[in-house]
Scaffold this active site. Structure first.
Site, PDB file in Angstrom:
ATOM      1  N   LYS A 119       0.870  -1.188   0.000  1.00 18.71           N
ATOM      2  CA  LYS A 119       0.000   0.000   0.000  1.00 18.71           C
ATOM      3  C   LYS A 119       0.897   1.224   0.000  1.00 18.71           C
ATOM      4  O   LYS A 119       1.991   1.196   0.549  1.00 18.71           O
ATOM      5  CB  LYS A 119      -0.882   0.012   1.251  1.00 18.71           C
ATOM      6  CG  LYS A 119      -2.079   0.936   1.182  1.00 18.71           C
ATOM      7  CD  LYS A 119      -3.151   0.390   0.267  1.00 18.71           C
ATOM      8  CE  LYS A 119      -4.529   0.588   0.816  1.00 18.71           C
ATOM      9  NZ  LYS A 119      -5.476  -0.411   0.350  1.00 18.71           N
TER      10      LYS A 119
HETATM   11  N1  GLU Z   1      -7.279  -0.367  -2.944  1.00 13.82           N
HETATM   12  C1  GLU Z   1      -8.073  -1.545  -3.074  1.00 13.82           C
HETATM   13  C2  GLU Z   1      -8.146  -2.309  -1.764  1.00 13.82           C
HETATM   14  O1  GLU Z   1      -7.981  -1.761  -0.715  1.00 13.82           O
HETATM   15  C3  GLU Z   1      -7.680  -2.399  -4.242  1.00 13.82           C
HETATM   16  C4  GLU Z   1      -6.277  -2.896  -4.278  1.00 13.82           C
HETATM   17  C5  GLU Z   1      -5.902  -3.530  -5.603  1.00 13.82           C
HETATM   18  O2  GLU Z   1      -6.748  -3.689  -6.458  1.00 13.82           O
HETATM   19  O3  GLU Z   1      -4.736  -3.858  -5.733  1.00 13.82           O
HETATM   20  O4  GLU Z   1      -8.451  -3.467  -1.751  1.00 13.82           O
END
Ligand code: GLU
Length: 429
Positions: A119
């Protein structure tokens, strides 16, 4: 802020508002005793592999220069490349990115995707930037973390404050520097450049699927259910509209300004989502309005917090009247609130299962990019449905076999998968 210790996760005192990392570590400590995973592996999973911090200089439209801070946290990649979103938000911190990257590790493992957890984000309020400034910031951030990411290494995606356009700029910046078009470096792109059909709606779709299954599990039909949704962005709006289409009575939805409330059911398609028109929920002509706090306390069958983290806390968990909570946002329930809801027998279907449709369709997108072949929407939605149902079944089996709360059961599924991969690969050197 927190005064509790987290290493052992054993203290009884919960902080008023936990950071995502504190919540993630506490959840890990609570789930660990239920799995047959080596202590050394659990210890390794309490720490990220790395957190990269970068300065991101931006020339503003008026010619002045500002330097923003960006991060990419990589938690674990034992099952495959790091995977997870990028946030543009004023409250992004390194610690928050680490906590959210841990949740991505579990989310990908619950769904049995060949990815680990990552992240990142930039500490910025995107509302303060023009479109041209956002583009320059995104391109420079992509360049600053270019060595950290890659289609086989770490694959970012949209998250709070970023969207398909952000991913298009990011993919373009990366591709220009690498000298080859590399669609698989990010997911959540527009379909015209290798994005997947159905990716945008996917987190909301999975929340709706899981809410429907939870209702079934507790012997209710979706057609008879009342639903309240906090947040009308991509997750909240898509979940609300699908449940509405399936016959549920969506009685309340909200944005930052408050909630539209109608006991006979809202026309969710007539209320603009945040993407369609920001902060427009209150323009809908509803018979009643509520505050966001009041929405959380409605006596409904399903409550879906799909806005921010830490909205159900020790202060209001006793006032939650919903029969089931389905987490649309990442981390909407603090550990203290979780304990209260568990005590009161209010099931909480966790974020790492409920909103996992986003990363699942990201996986489909990554496969489509590798194969240079696009799937039709029907195939995306069919495969998403079947993967959500199988993850639901895996978690349900642990709930039933061990008498665990849904979150602990989801952690057990994830930890067993991550733990056995770590055991098989061993510790190098
Ligand atoms: N930001 C999204 C989540 O928290 C998607 C992450 C992604 O698709 O890699 O799951």
């Amino acid at each position: 802020m927190a005064t509790n210790t987290l290493d052992d996760g054993e203290t009884d005192e919960y902080a008023e508002t936990e950071s995502a990392l504190e919540t993630a570590l506490r959840q890990l400590s609570e789930a660990a005793p239920h799995v047959d995973v080596d202590d050394g592996v659990i210890e390794r999973l309490k720490h990220p592999t790395r957190v990269v911090e970068v300065g991101v200089p931006l020339e503003r439209d008026d010619g002045s220069v500002e330097v923003y801070t960006g991060y990419r946290a990589q938690h674990d990649d034992v099952r495959g490349p790091y995977k997870g979103g990028l946030r543009f938000h004023p409250e992004v911190t390194a610690e928050e990115c680490v906590g959210l990257s841990m949740w991505m590790t579990w989310k990908c493992a619950v769904m049995d995707l060949p990815f680990g957890g990552g992240k990142g984000g930039v500490v910025v309020d995107p509302k303060d930037l023009s479109t041209a400034e956002k583009e320059r910031l995104t391109r420079r951030f992509a360049e600053e973390i270019r060595d950290t990411i890659g289609p086989k290494r770490d694959i970012p995606a949209p998250d709070m404050g970023t969207d398909a356009q952000t991913m298009a700029w990011f993919m373009d910046a990366y591709s220009m520097q690498e000298g080859e078009t590399t669609p698989g470096v990010v997911t959540g792109k527009p379909p015209v450049i290798g994005g997947s059909e159905g990716r945008e709606e996917a987190p909301g779709r999975s929340v709706a699927i899981v809410a429907r299954e939870a209702l079934r599990y507790y012997d209710r039909a979706v057609e008879d259910a009342t639903v309240a949704v906090q947040g009308f962005g991509s997750v909240g709006a898509n979940a609300a509209r699908l449940l509405d289409d399936w016959g549920a009575n969506v009685v309340a939805v909200s944005d930052v300004n408050g909630a539209a409330y109608d006991t006979t059911g809202l026309d969710t398609h007539a209320i603009p989502s945040h993407e369609e028109e920001p902060e427009a929920v209150m323009t809908y002509d509803a018979p009643n309005t509520l505050t966001n706090e009041e929405l959380l306390e409605l006596d409904v069958d399903v409550l879906i917090p799909a806005a921010l983290g830490n909205v159900i806390t020790a202060d209001n968990a006793n006032d939650v009247e919903a029969d089931v909570v389905v987490e649309g946002a990442n981390g909407p329930t603090t550990s203290a609130a979780d304990a209260v809801l568990d005590e009161r027998d209010v099931p909480v279907i966790p974020d790492i299962l409920a909103n996992a449709g986003g990363v699942t369709v990201s996986y489909f997108e990554w496969l489509q990019d590798i194969n240079r072949r696009q799937w039709p929407l029907e195939r995306v939605n069919e495969e998403l449905e079947s993967m959500m149902l199988s993850a639901w079944d895996d978690v349900r089996a642990e709930v039933e076999a061990r008498g665990l709360a849904w979150r602990d059961a989801a952690y057990v599924v994830a930890l067993e998968r991550v733990g056995s991969a770590k055991a098989a690969r061993g510790l190098w050197p």
